[in-house]
Design an enzyme around this catalytic site. Structure first.
Site, PDB file in Angstrom:
ATOM      1  N   GLU A 123      -4.962  -1.897  -0.887  1.00  0.00           N
ATOM      2  CA  GLU A 123      -3.881  -2.655  -1.735  1.00  0.00           C
ATOM      3  C   GLU A 123      -4.401  -4.082  -1.926  1.00  0.00           C
ATOM      4  O   GLU A 123      -4.125  -4.520  -3.062  1.00  0.00           O
ATOM      5  CB  GLU A 123      -2.636  -2.585  -1.153  1.00  0.00           C
ATOM      6  CG  GLU A 123      -2.001  -2.488  -2.337  1.00  0.00           C
ATOM      7  CD  GLU A 123       0.430  -2.712  -1.762  1.00  0.00           C
ATOM      8  OE1 GLU A 123       0.180  -1.464  -1.177  1.00  0.00           O
ATOM      9  OE2 GLU A 123       1.066  -2.836  -2.845  1.00  0.00           O
ATOM     10  N   ARG A 181      11.631  -2.611   3.971  1.00  0.00           N
ATOM     11  CA  ARG A 181      11.502  -1.041   3.870  1.00  0.00           C
ATOM     12  C   ARG A 181      12.088  -0.696   5.652  1.00  0.00           C
ATOM     13  O   ARG A 181      12.273   0.779   5.443  1.00  0.00           O
ATOM     14  CB  ARG A 181      10.308  -0.270   3.139  1.00  0.00           C
ATOM     15  CG  ARG A 181      10.599   1.206   2.745  1.00  0.00           C
ATOM     16  CD  ARG A 181       9.021   1.567   2.418  1.00  0.00           C
ATOM     17  NE  ARG A 181       9.183   1.433   0.580  1.00  0.00           N
ATOM     18  CZ  ARG A 181       9.713   2.754  -0.127  1.00  0.00           C
ATOM     19  NH1 ARG A 181      10.418   3.413   0.930  1.00  0.00           N
ATOM     20  NH2 ARG A 181       9.974   2.319  -1.312  1.00  0.00           N
ATOM     21  N   PHE A 231       5.099   2.339   4.615  1.00  0.00           N
ATOM     22  CA  PHE A 231       5.115   1.086   4.522  1.00  0.00           C
ATOM     23  C   PHE A 231       6.796   0.188   5.440  1.00  0.00           C
ATOM     24  O   PHE A 231       7.491   0.557   4.243  1.00  0.00           O
ATOM     25  CB  PHE A 231       5.430   0.877   2.486  1.00  0.00           C
ATOM     26  CG  PHE A 231       4.807  -0.354   1.996  1.00  0.00           C
ATOM     27  CD1 PHE A 231       4.131  -1.259   2.031  1.00  0.00           C
ATOM     28  CD2 PHE A 231       6.182  -1.240   1.486  1.00  0.00           C
ATOM     29  CE1 PHE A 231       3.408  -1.928   1.215  1.00  0.00           C
ATOM     30  CE2 PHE A 231       6.272  -2.594   1.099  1.00  0.00           C
ATOM     31  CZ  PHE A 231       4.945  -2.767   1.078  1.00  0.00           C
ATOM     32  N   GLU A 249       3.606   9.767   0.119  1.00  0.00           N
ATOM     33  CA  GLU A 249       4.158   8.903   1.562  1.00  0.00           C
ATOM     34  C   GLU A 249       5.045   9.866   2.400  1.00  0.00           C
ATOM     35  O   GLU A 249       4.619  10.167   3.476  1.00  0.00           O
ATOM     36  CB  GLU A 249       4.722   7.619   1.578  1.00  0.00           C
ATOM     37  CG  GLU A 249       3.779   6.579   1.388  1.00  0.00           C
ATOM     38  CD  GLU A 249       4.050   5.412   0.792  1.00  0.00           C
ATOM     39  OE1 GLU A 249       5.379   5.330  -0.365  1.00  0.00           O
ATOM     40  OE2 GLU A 249       4.456   4.384   1.282  1.00  0.00           O
TER      41      GLU A 249
END
Lengths: 799, 485
Positions: free
Chosen positions: A269, A347, A381, A750
């Site tokens: 990413e 998160r 994440f 995910e």
């Protein structure tokens, strides 16, 4: 050759059309349903290319004459001042064209994705982790560049380093990015008055992405300030901005192309920005194509991983095991720079409740600066690290109260009004965790197997068994609200073939296949009529990373929007041309019904073209309803939740700590699946990858701060023989997203990763048997055979 | 006869002759860079991920045998007189999919697709040998292949389905077997091959005797058999290892001889090539042997090489030491025999003179009164380096331990016998207490290290616990003491 002539279709009316158009026309012969619509098991659009080796990855692109190769020079200190740097031997090495250092960066020497200006392309006075890029050498061949890079003479003055969150706190290293607090109710007071309290700690290791294709960027200089970079990035737009930033040019000079990645998982990413930047700087400096593909060891050493966490928790609960108060401190090994550590550690807090209700709660993140590579996005994440804390707390309560942990889970599920609010004040409206868990409990025969496990362990043998059933609730949306937008570009050519682009990237998840299905369904044409080509910043601008499981949610909607725009124009055209009401125009399988007449799709498109109908559209989508105020810790950061449940059973050798996963049963929620075969693949793959995180994948730094597990020889991801001996995976067929997502599907990238927490808790359960379940084992992740054996020994010692 | 200065091999359907070949040129770079056969991928460049798997066929005693290998660490000189088969050779005319490919497509066996050609090649090798494999056999065949996307389940489903999609007898490698064998036979001229490129020199001796001579004539030469370790010196450490003398091609070193009192394994016999004879005579070795690396490495790597490089964590020395193996070292025409454990002097230091090479390993045939066990403990079950490797051989007569040979890997700077434990057991009654007492002596002989594979504490504890496992395994009817395979 003669065979082909004999086989050729006889299509006398369309002599002037090329043969491909005839093929498309034949495809339009009447069938009731299209091939490859939504909710069908269309195979991956590159499957045949994969198995034949013809799928083109970045390193397979033919190199123009004159292509050069770059290799990074990496620091060999965890924290030091650079006293002197002598690159003369590097420059004099055979085949070397030149070197790049910070001084050669024409724009800004920074690739911080969040604009914090804390991540140089090349270190200057100071290195802050072992493996930090200091220079790059450019040579005629990759081999020459690698050999030359070893010849650098760099003098360091060592500075003290801190490698993990505890050491960083002790050294006063501070945060790389502002921390987050989530608070609801009065946790301190509720804790005080709770009948029972437990304080504990779990250390959770990081994880390397170990995508099979490593990092790579291939820059080709153009005229003026232009440069094209082929790369394997999940975030072409960000790579574009970073390349523009380091070159000191406008974004419109930079094109990033991504055909496909050999795996990403979050590791490509932001981390690809470095390689895109180096290749682009070199390509412009020498006006020659430049490729950079680090060796696997350099890839693993110089790029970020999943964050390790140390989590200190305290929970107050009643006799029945119901949680009254929860507080947690989540300290993360962020590495030397911020990268995505802010949203990752946020998160973690968002998922520290998993599927449970905390009446009073206080959660703090501690994004610690450490002298290690800057950690980054990785499937989940931060969510997995938050969630495992919730599951540990449940286990602690269950052992304390002498209850089965599944019972404790059920007693704490989010529920009706009054028990339906998360620590970030979002009301959970779509909770199906209890139903999934009940169904899985039945289908996996949890009760009987739990009894069998206990009976087996009661015999006291060397091999112990354990079983656990854990839920997953995962919030879907980027918490950076502006990321929740997407674009698509759709062309229908006059022969009826369709060309589709969108802002997402294909990393193996089958995104292009799903998006093609959406368009196929919208236009009612066979999916193989639609060609999706490389993702490029030239076609769809300002894209978000293909991340946060959002790929098909966002890009599917954008593509649908584009298809609908064209469909509207076509409908209006048909109504006018055939003199009927728009309501009488219907797109049916590979044809258009206009009143009583049915026109094959290709014919219809040709008519539309001849009538000068605009057959191209740009689609757009933004996720509704979401908002998030980080300062107050309140809002609706997630559009919806994806759910799942897994039941795992393990055997543990209490003499060695070795183990096997005997069986895993999964029931997972993907809403109305766009493609059940691809979704099932995501669930199976994510589960095994999650198992790896919690079992054998161990990152190990030596005392000097050097990562010693930097290749598959030393870093052990699961193999075929590690997958569960029995592996039952089901998608919840009844589930449908209550929000208006693309075809009522749910994100899948995910959420299933965290189903593997059931394996960790099953291992813990097996270990606990040696002390007759009196105590919750102290077990950190990854639960390597060593950690399992040591947990067994501790319990035996205590007993 | 003058030296030959070229190598010749078949690449898919084409003849290749190369004259400028460096000792360290890899097959993977040749395929991808020189020939642009880009279906073969580089994932790790160290033989651990399998993305670069290709098949290499070679005549063995006149019969053509194909094995999967890692192209990333397969050095080019070793391809002389071989047939290299890459993913590009699998599809039929007009792109018709091979049954293995078809099965992978139908069962969604690829996601990102980068590991896929390697899996297809490994499964292709399996399908040719065993078209209807069990799940366990499939797992063993793909131990050397990593996939990060699928969780392997669909690949296993594909492997189970491939048998129904086509028969190996119709496969091109079988239909053209005689033709290829003839072409390869024509490439074998029994001459010494000397390859030069820049400063690099690679020598392929013509015979074992020639090898002995070459080594005496070439002081400081690097001796390479399977290159599964040396390959990493090349790809990872960029070491200059010239001159290199290759021995993996020598038929004379690839013989297995079973005599009345011993089993003699040539130093060039691969792990895979020794599987049958070892497990036939020492059944306890079967599960152990299947856990050495992956199929590709088992096809390339040799027992001789595993011993010669002197690693403290090599898989083969501990069990071979426990079995009382000896090695035959040869220099020129003179030979000497050493007990295997005596070969390992210290970390990185072995009892091998310049110009000397290991010619064979000799294992005494099993004694019916001896109980054996070989254990490998590693972080990951398959394709991992052991944190502790242990081998036991206890000769028990009338309930008494007459002789104990116990060897460990991963516990010291070399593979090493547990002399104090052996002494504690010798002459004692074989019971649990004796084993416990023996385990307690381990700190006298071993001071293990902590590293990324395991801590010193864990290594010692596991080593001691394995004495208990050994004891429990001898107790008939006891509960299982090992995880099911």
């Amino acid at each position: 050759m003669t065979d082909k002539i004999v086989d050729a279709p006889v299509e006398t009316q369309k002599r002037t059309d090329p043969p491909v158009a005839q093929k498309l026309l034949r495809a339009d012969q009447a069938r009731d349903t299209i091939r490859g619509g939504v909710h069908t098991d269309l195979r991956h659009d590159s499957a045949i290319k994969h198995v034949t080796g013809r799928a083109e990855y970045c390193d397979d692109i033919p190199e123009p004459a004159g292509t050069l190769h770059a290799c990074l020079g990496l620091s060999s200190r965890a924290h030091a001042l650079i006293r002197a740097m002598d690159l003369s031997a590097v420059e004099a090495a055979p085949g070397v064209i030149g070197v790049l250092t910070a001084a050669d960066v024409p724009g800004v020497n920074d690739i911080s994705p969040t604009g914090r200006d804390d991540e140089p392309v090349f270190a200057t006075e100071r290195v802050e982790f072992w493996g930090q890029p200091i220079f790059a050498v450019i040579a005629e061949t990759r081999d020459a560049a690698r050999r030359a890079a070893l010849l650098a003479g760099i003098e360091y003055e060592n500075l003290p380093h801190a490698l993990d969150p505890d050491a960083a706190r002790a050294a006063g290293m501070g945060y790389v990015t502002p921390p987050l607090t989530l608070r609801r109710g009065d946790a301190a007071a509720a804790m005080q008055s709770a009948p029972h309290r437990i304080a504990g700690r779990i250390a959770v290791g990081g994880q390397d992405h170990m995508y099979l294709e490593g990092h790579i960027a291939f820059a080709i200089p153009g005229e003026d300030e232009d440069v094209i970079v082929h790369s394997s990035t999940q975030h072409p737009t960000e790579a574009q901005h970073m390349v523009a930033h380091v070159l000191g040019v406008a974004s419109n000079a930079v094109t990033i192309n991504v055909r496909r990645m050999g795996g990403g998982f979050g590791g490509k990413e932001t981390q690809m920005n470095l390689f895109c930047a180096v290749a682009a700087i070199a390509a412009k400096k020498w006006n020659r194509p430049v490729k950079i593909r680090p060796d696997r060891d350099d890839d693993m050493t110089a790029t970020g991983k999943r964050h390790d966490f140390v989590i200190d928790y305290e929970v107050g609960f009643d006799d029945s095991g119901r949680i009254l108060a929860m507080s947690g401190d989540f300290a993360a090994r962020c590495g030397y720079s911020s990268d995505l550590s802010g949203p990752v550690t946020d998160r973690a807090l968002f998922h520290a409740d998993n599927a449970y209700f905390y009446p009073h709660v206080l959660l703090n993140s501690h994004p610690m600066k450490t002298n290690t590579v800057s950690n980054t996005a990785f499937r989940g994440f931060g969510g997995p690290q938050g969630m495992i804390a919730a599951e540990r707390i449940i286990e602690e309560i269950a052992y304390h109260r002498g209850l089965d942990s599944l019972e404790v889970r059920k007693r704490n599920f989010l529920g009706d009004a009054g028990r339906d609010v998360t620590p970030y004040h979002q009301t959970v409206e779509d909770n199906i965790a209890p139903r999934l868990v009940d169904e899985l409990e039945q289908s996996a025969d949890y009760r009987a197997r739990l009894a069998a496990v206990k009976a087996w362990n009661a015999k006291g043998g060397v091999i112990r068994k354990g079983i656990a059933l854990t839920p997953v609730k995962f919030g879907i949306s980027f918490t950076a609200t502006w990321y929740n937008q997407a674009g698509a570009l759709l062309h229908i050519y006059s022969d009826g073939s369709i060309h589709l682009n969108h802002g997402g990237t294909e990393m193996g998840q089958g995104l292009n296949t799903k998006i093609a299905q959406v368009v196929a369904d919208e236009l009612q044409v066979d999916a193989d009529r639609i060609k999706i080509t490389k993702t490029t910043t030239e076609k769809v601008p300002n894209t978000s990373a293909t991340a946060a499981s959002s790929g098909s949610d966002l890009n599917g909607m954008a593509a649908q929007d584009a298809a609908r725009q064209i469909k509207e124009r076509l409908t209006a055209f048909a109504a006018e041309r055939w003199q009927t009401a728009p309501g009488n125009v219907r797109f049916v399988a590979n044809a258009v019904e206009i009143g009583a007449e049915t026109v094959p799709f290709a014919d219809f498109i040709r008519e539309a073209y001849m009538a000068r109908i605009h057959l191209s559209a740009a689609g757009f989508y933004k996720t509704p309803k979401i908002h998030w105020d980080r300062a107050s810790g309140k809002g609706r950061p997630f559009y919806y939740y994806a759910y799942g449940a897994a039941c795992s059973e393990v055997s543990v050798d209490t003499l060695t700590g070795e183990y096997r996963v005997e069986r895993a049963d999964i029931l997972h929620d993907v809403g109305r699946s766009l493609n059940p075969a691809l979704d099932r693949g995501q669930v199976e793959g994510a589960f095994v990858q999650g198992m790896g995180w919690l079992t054998t994948e161990e990152l190990w730094w030596d005392a000097n701060g050097r990562l010693r597990t930097h290749a598959p020889s030393t870093y052990k991801i699961p193999l075929a023989s590690d997958r569960p001996r029995i592996f039952n995976v089901e998608l919840a067929s009844w589930s449908e997203n209550r929000e208006k997502t693309i075809k009522r599907s749910k994100a899948v990238g995910e959420p299933p990763f965290m189903l593997a927490i059931s394996v960790f808790e099953a291992l813990s359960h097996a270990v606990a048997s040696v002390a007759d379940y009196r105590e919750c084992p102290r077990l950190d992740a990854p639960a390597t055979p060593e950690r399992v054996l040591m947990a067994v020994e501790r319990l035996r010692g205590a007993g | 006869m003058t030296d030959r200065t070229t190598i010749g091999f078949l690449l898919n359907g084409k003849d290749v002759t190369l004259d400028r070949v460096a000792a360290t040129d890899t097959l993977l770079d040749f395929l991808r860079i020189e020939r642009r056969l880009t279906g073969t991928k580089e994932g790790c460049a160290e033989g651990d991920c399998g993305a670069c798997t290709v098949l290499v066929g070679r005549l063995r005693n006149g019969a053509l045998r194909y094995e999967p290998v890692n192209a990333c660490i397969r050095l080019m000189p070793t391809l002389d007189a071989c047939h290299v088969v890459t993913i590009e050779y699998l599809s039929g005319p007009e792109g018709r999919l091979h049954p293995v490919q078809q099965a992978m497509v139908e069962h969604h066996g690829s996601q990102c697709g980068f590991c896929t050609p390697g899996f297809v090649m490994a499964l292709y090798a399996l399908w040719m040998e065993n078209p209807d494999p069990t799940e366990a056999e499939i797992e063993t065949a793909i131990q050397g292949n990593l996939c990060r996307c699928t969780g392997y389940a669909p690949i296993i489903r594909a492997a189970r389905a491939m048998t129904a999609l086509g028969s190996p007898t119709e496969d091109v490698l079988n239909t053209e077997r005689d033709l290829v064998a003839a072409r390869l036979a024509a490439l074998e001229d029994r001459r010494r091959v000397v390859l030069r490129k820049g400063d690099s020199r690679a020598i392929l001796p013509a015979s074992v005797d020639d090898l002995a001579q070459v080594l005496v004539e070439t002081p400081g030469a690097t001796l390479v058999a399977g290159a599964t370790d040396v390959g990493l010196w090349v790809t990872k450490f960029l070491r200059d290892i010239s001159p290199v003398v290759f021995l993996g091609h020598l038929e004379g070193l690839r013989r297995v001889e079973v005599t009345e009192d011993s089993i003699k394994i040539g130093a060039g016999v691969s792990y895979g090539g020794s599987h049958r004879v070892l497990t036939e005579h020492f059944p306890h070795m079967a599960p152990f042997w299947d856990r050495i690396a992956g199929w590709q490495i088992r096809s390339m790597g040799t027992i001789g090489g595993n011993i010669a490089n002197g690693s403290p964590i090599g898989d083969t020395p501990p069990p071979l030491i426990a079995l009382g193996a000896e090695i035959v070292l040869r220099r020129g025409e003179s030979r000497r025999t050493l007990p295997l454990e005596a070969y390992f002097l210290d970390y990185g230091k072995q009892d091998r003179a310049d110009g000397e090479f290991i010619e064979a390993i000799r294992i005494p045939r099993p004694d019916p009164n001896t109980r054996h066990a070989a254990y490998k403990i590693s972080k990951r079950r398959d394709e991992d380096i052991s944190s502790v490797c242990a081998a036991f051989a206890l000769r028990i007569e009338g309930g008494r331990i007459e002789e104990a040979r116990i060897a460990f890997g991963g516990m010291a700077a070399t593979p090493k016998r547990a002399t104090a434990a052996e002494a504690a057991l010798s002459g004692r009654e074989f019971d649990e207490a004796a084993m416990r007492d023996a385990a307690a002596t381990l700190p006298q002989d071993f001071t293990p290290l902590s590293d990324w594979r395991a801590s010193a504490e864990y290594r010692m504890r596991v080593a001691q616990n394995l004495f208990q496992r050994f004891w429990l395994e001898t107790q008939d009817g006891a509960a299982p003491v090992r995880l099911s395979a």
